[in-house]
Write an enzyme that holds these catalytic residues in place. Structure first.
Site, PDB file in Angstrom:
ATOM      1  N   GLN A  35      43.404  67.812  31.107  1.00  4.59           N
ATOM      2  CA  GLN A  35      45.363  68.028  30.494  1.00  4.59           C
ATOM      3  C   GLN A  35      45.113  69.405  30.856  1.00  4.59           C
ATOM      4  O   GLN A  35      44.695  70.202  30.665  1.00  4.59           O
ATOM      5  CB  GLN A  35      44.015  67.790  29.162  1.00  4.59           C
TER       6      GLN A  35
ATOM      7  N   ASP B  87      50.036  60.862  34.936  1.00  3.70           N
ATOM      8  CA  ASP B  87      51.083  61.921  34.232  1.00  3.70           C
ATOM      9  C   ASP B  87      51.860  61.704  35.992  1.00  3.70           C
ATOM     10  O   ASP B  87      52.563  63.005  35.547  1.00  3.70           O
ATOM     11  CB  ASP B  87      49.771  63.525  34.634  1.00  3.70           C
TER      12      ASP B  87
ATOM     13  N   LYS C  72      47.140  61.435  22.204  1.00  6.31           N
ATOM     14  CA  LYS C  72      47.013  60.679  23.287  1.00  6.31           C
ATOM     15  C   LYS C  72      46.343  58.999  23.050  1.00  6.31           C
ATOM     16  O   LYS C  72      46.174  58.292  22.879  1.00  6.31           O
ATOM     17  CB  LYS C  72      46.691  60.839  24.663  1.00  6.31           C
TER      18      LYS C  72
HETATM   19  C1  BQF Z   1      56.564  66.342  18.636  1.00  2.63           C
HETATM   20  C2  BQF Z   1      52.615  69.941  26.215  1.00  2.63           C
HETATM   21  C3  BQF Z   1      53.116  72.227  27.343  1.00  2.63           C
HETATM   22  C4  BQF Z   1      51.986  72.436  27.381  1.00  2.63           C
HETATM   23  C5  BQF Z   1      51.045  71.413  27.443  1.00  2.63           C
HETATM   24  C6  BQF Z   1      55.415  65.407  19.739  1.00  2.63           C
HETATM   25  C7  BQF Z   1      53.613  66.128  21.805  1.00  2.63           C
HETATM   26  C8  BQF Z   1      54.198  67.554  21.846  1.00  2.63           C
HETATM   27  C9  BQF Z   1      55.655  67.503  20.132  1.00  2.63           C
HETATM   28  C10 BQF Z   1      52.812  66.475  22.446  1.00  2.63           C
HETATM   29  C11 BQF Z   1      52.587  68.996  25.819  1.00  2.63           C
HETATM   30  C12 BQF Z   1      53.968  68.825  25.064  1.00  2.63           C
HETATM   31  C13 BQF Z   1      52.088  67.637  25.608  1.00  2.63           C
HETATM   32  C14 BQF Z   1      55.906  66.592  19.601  1.00  2.63           C
HETATM   33  C15 BQF Z   1      52.425  66.501  25.114  1.00  2.63           C
HETATM   34  C16 BQF Z   1      54.273  67.214  24.302  1.00  2.63           C
HETATM   35  O1  BQF Z   1      56.188  65.862  17.969  1.00  2.63           O
HETATM   36  O2  BQF Z   1      57.575  66.679  18.586  1.00  2.63           O
HETATM   37  C17 BQF Z   1      54.038  65.595  20.880  1.00  2.63           C
HETATM   38  O3  BQF Z   1      51.892  65.680  22.175  1.00  2.63           O
HETATM   39  N1  BQF Z   1      53.108  66.667  23.770  1.00  2.63           N
HETATM   40  C18 BQF Z   1      50.901  67.831  26.618  1.00  2.63           C
HETATM   41  O4  BQF Z   1      49.842  66.986  26.352  1.00  2.63           O
HETATM   42  O5  BQF Z   1      51.068  68.916  26.628  1.00  2.63           O
HETATM   43  C19 BQF Z   1      51.064  70.133  27.130  1.00  2.63           C
HETATM   44  C20 BQF Z   1      53.440  71.300  26.256  1.00  2.63           C
END
Ligand code: BQF
Length: 290
Positions: free
Chosen positions: A96, A119, A52
């Site tokens: 987060q 968010d 991010k």
């Molecule tokens: C990709 C998230 C569960 C709990 C909290 C790119 C992300 C993921 C995969 C990513 C996620 C999932 C995020 C890929 C942010 C998605 O290439 O497939 C990016 O950074 N995500 C989060 O901030 O908190 C989570 C999933």
């Protein structure tokens, strides 16, 4: 079969945002500013927050990472939230998730000023989204809608089965898909752990959105020929062969399901990268309403 390429699409959205920011700066305006609060140092959370912050830098946003010890009290965390709410140099911020067990997530999310809640997790934004008012839409559902829209996937009158009812993905995407507008107008069924005869339901679906968190749960026998498959799952499965020690698996048995699908999102590179791009989009919107 066509792949819904989230990596490519998210890069296109990032370029669009980058150009908008560059034009803002040319007019002497301050760029958007996003802050992220990370409590503790969970590996996956560090990765997510890291991408991010890097994405912010790429598009020309200001960004601030606030790292707090995992043993911080709820009260102390709430003080940080109040500071962020009052910071006029900040357009939006995220906390987060997940938070450590001793902190009540709901209480923290409620304390975020809805105007800075990029968010879209605050009840005010959830309610406004549900009523089709201007709102921050949670990044993952927003990303799925963008993918469907940009690939001109037909959703009008289609039966969409959402598997999973989380407040962050399943529930909001079910609402968006049933609303009027592009990528909407679907007839939506929400399935979950208590659903009876799930295979019958998914086999009847024109669009299946998997947001369950069980690797390779959706198999070819569970889907109709020509279905649209959206995979929100991202489970880290231990794998010694891999340099990182794990493999990322979606909720869909990709190889076999892809053969029957008209459109499908890969994992990685599908919904995940879209989530990051839509967080940037929400931050730009927050800046534009200031
Ligand atoms: C990709 C998230 C569960 C709990 C909290 C790119 C992300 C993921 C995969 C990513 C996620 C999932 C995020 C890929 C942010 C998605 O290439 O497939 C990016 O950074 N995500 C989060 O901030 O908190 C989570 C999933």
């Amino acid at each position: 079969m066509e792949i819904l390429d989230g990596k490519k699409t998210s890069n296109e959205i990032r370029e669009e945002i980058k150009e908008t920011v560059s034009a803002m700066k040319d007019l002497g305006k301050r760029p958007p500013h996003l802050a992220a609060v990370l409590v503790g140092s969970d590996g996956a959370s560090l990765t997510y927050v890291g991408s991010k912050v890097r994405s912010c830098e790429y598009v020309g946003f200001d960004s601030t990472l606030i790292r707090l010890e995992s043993n911080i009290s709820e009260e102390e965390l709430l003080k940080h939230i109040q500071d962020l709410n009052q910071d006029d140099n900040l357009d939006g911020y995220i906390v987060q998730l997940p938070l450590p067990k001793h902190i009540n997530e709901e209480k923290i999310l409620l304390a975020i000023d809805p105007k800075k809640d990029v968010d879209g997790f605050h009840p005010t934004n959830f309610g406004r989204m549900s009523l089709e008012l201007n709102a921050f839409i949670p990044a993952t559902p927003f990303g799925i809608m963008q993918l469907l829209e940009r690939y001109k996937v037909s959703t009008n009158g289609k039966h969409c089965v959402v598997v999973g009812r989380s407040h962050i993905v399943g529930r909001p995407i079910s609402i968006l898909m049933s609303q009027k507008g592009p990528a909407g107008n679907a007839t939506v069924t929400v399935a979950h752990s208590q659903t009876e005869n799930l295979e019958k339901l998914t086999r009847s679906a024109d669009i299946v959105i998997m947001a369950l968190g069980i690797p390779e749960y959706l198999t070819a026998d569970m889907v109709k020929e020509g279905a649209v498959i959206i995979d929100v799952g991202i489970t880290r499965v231990p794998d010694k062969e891999h340099p990182k020690g794990y493999l990322i698996k979606g909720d869909v048995a990709y190889e076999e399901v892809a053969k029957k699908a008209s459109f499908i999102t890969p994992v990685p590179g599908g919904v995940g990268p879209m989530t990051i791009a839509m967080l940037l989009q929400n931050t730009l919107l927050a800046r534009q309403s200031n």
